[in-house]
Design an enzyme around this catalytic site. Structure first.
Site, PDB file in Angstrom:
ATOM      1  N   GLU A 109      35.212  31.127   7.399  1.00 21.31           N
ATOM      2  CA  GLU A 109      34.346  31.732   8.389  1.00 21.31           C
ATOM      3  C   GLU A 109      34.808  33.556   7.949  1.00 21.31           C
ATOM      4  OE1 GLU A 109      32.206  31.113   9.897  1.00 21.31           O
ATOM      5  OE2 GLU A 109      32.541  28.870  10.156  1.00 21.31           O
ATOM      6  N   HIS A 156      32.446  34.482   5.047  1.00 23.44           N
ATOM      7  CA  HIS A 156      31.253  34.858   5.622  1.00 23.44           C
ATOM      8  C   HIS A 156      31.195  36.255   5.777  1.00 23.44           C
ATOM      9  CE1 HIS A 156      28.811  31.230   5.359  1.00 23.44           C
ATOM     10  NE2 HIS A 156      29.554  30.550   6.160  1.00 23.44           N
TER      11      HIS A 156
END
Length: 288
Positions: free
Chosen positions: A137, A140
């Protein structure tokens, strides 16, 4: 013919108007939307989500999510600063939340806002397994995948508008067929594949980021194997925004030798092994 050449020129001009590159991997990306625009929009959505979401009351796991998140964020920021790339996260305000839900998921909002669902903890198993998810994450966010996706949609909208203008003298049937073809071509030829590319890139960067923080990236293989056993999915990659489990695991295994160059052998130390790292200047699901 000149009409189609003009369309190609217009769309090509849009695609090359604004380019950036992803830290560590060096992949070139189209960024038509400013960071500020993305952050303003995402922070509003994130705030609304947090206000309505059932935040976990599990103190131990909440602390663990924050610990792992901070370790990885600190290690990544140290690496970027060392390589003169601190501006890439200068507007970030890291936040890691655990949500009370059996959903097996996690997601990232631009600016470093990361949410983990309790349901996925059954598959992470331990701190290192959790680092697989949070590293993914964080990747990202650092790679600005949300910005890139918004830019792709913007380009697609511009392209559709340009197409309508170029076909202005055509019959309504021709316009409809051409627009439909362009829409499908954009969806399956550009938007969905890029989403799969983002997932695989986040996997690769996530391995590196967790390794920078002292977590063994080899744990990613076991995590995704457990996820694969859970899903048992045979969804076609063609119409999916995510890579197949088999492809994901294969590419993770291929990326491990490079990720291990960043691993210092510790666990959650938040430090970076820079001895064998590539020069970031020469290299570069939202949800699961």
């Amino acid at each position: 013919m000149l009409k189609y050449i003009s369309l190609l020129f217009i769309v090509s001009a849009i695609l090359f108007t604004s380019c950036g590159s992803v830290p560590v991997t060096g992949r070139k990306q189209m960024l038509l939307v400013s960071d500020q625009e993305v952050l303003t929009s995402s922070l509003k959505q994130y705030g609304e989500f947090i206000q309505s979401a059932p935040i976990s009351t599990d103190k131990k796991n909440t602390e663990l999510v924050n610990k792992v998140g901070r370790n990885i964020a600190n290690a990544v920021e140290a690496y970027l600063k060392k390589n003169g790339l601190e501006k890439e996260v200068s507007q970030f305000s890291w936040e890691f939340n655990l949500v009370k839900s059996n959903e097996v998921n996690a997601f990232c909002m631009p600016g470093g806002k990361i949410v983990v669902y309790e349901g996925i903890l059954a598959y992470t198993k331990d701190e290192t397994g959790l680092a697989v998810i949070i590293g993914h994450e964080v990747a990202h966010a650092v790679a600005k995948h949300a910005n890139e996706r918004m830019s792709q949609q913007t380009a697609a909208n511009y392209g559709s508008t340009a197409l309508s203008a170029v076909l202005g003298g055509s019959s309504e049937i021709t316009k409809t067929v051409a627009s439909t073809a362009f829409g499908l071509g954009t969806q399956y030829g550009l938007l969905l594949p890029y989403s799969r590319k983002h997932e695989l890139e986040a996997d690769e960067l996530g391995l590196i980021f967790m390794a920078m923080a002292g977590y063994d990236p080899r744990a990613a293989v076991g995590f995704w194997e457990r996820m694969s056993e859970k899903s048992g999915s045979n969804t076609s990659e063609f119409s999916s925004t995510h890579p197949s489990d088999a492809k994901r695991i294969k590419e993770i295994k291929e990326a491990l030798p490079n990720a291990l160059k960043y691993y210092n052998g510790g666990v959650g130390t938040g430090t970076t092994n820079t001895k064998n790292t590539k020069d970031a200047k020469t290299s570069e699901k939202w949800k699961f």
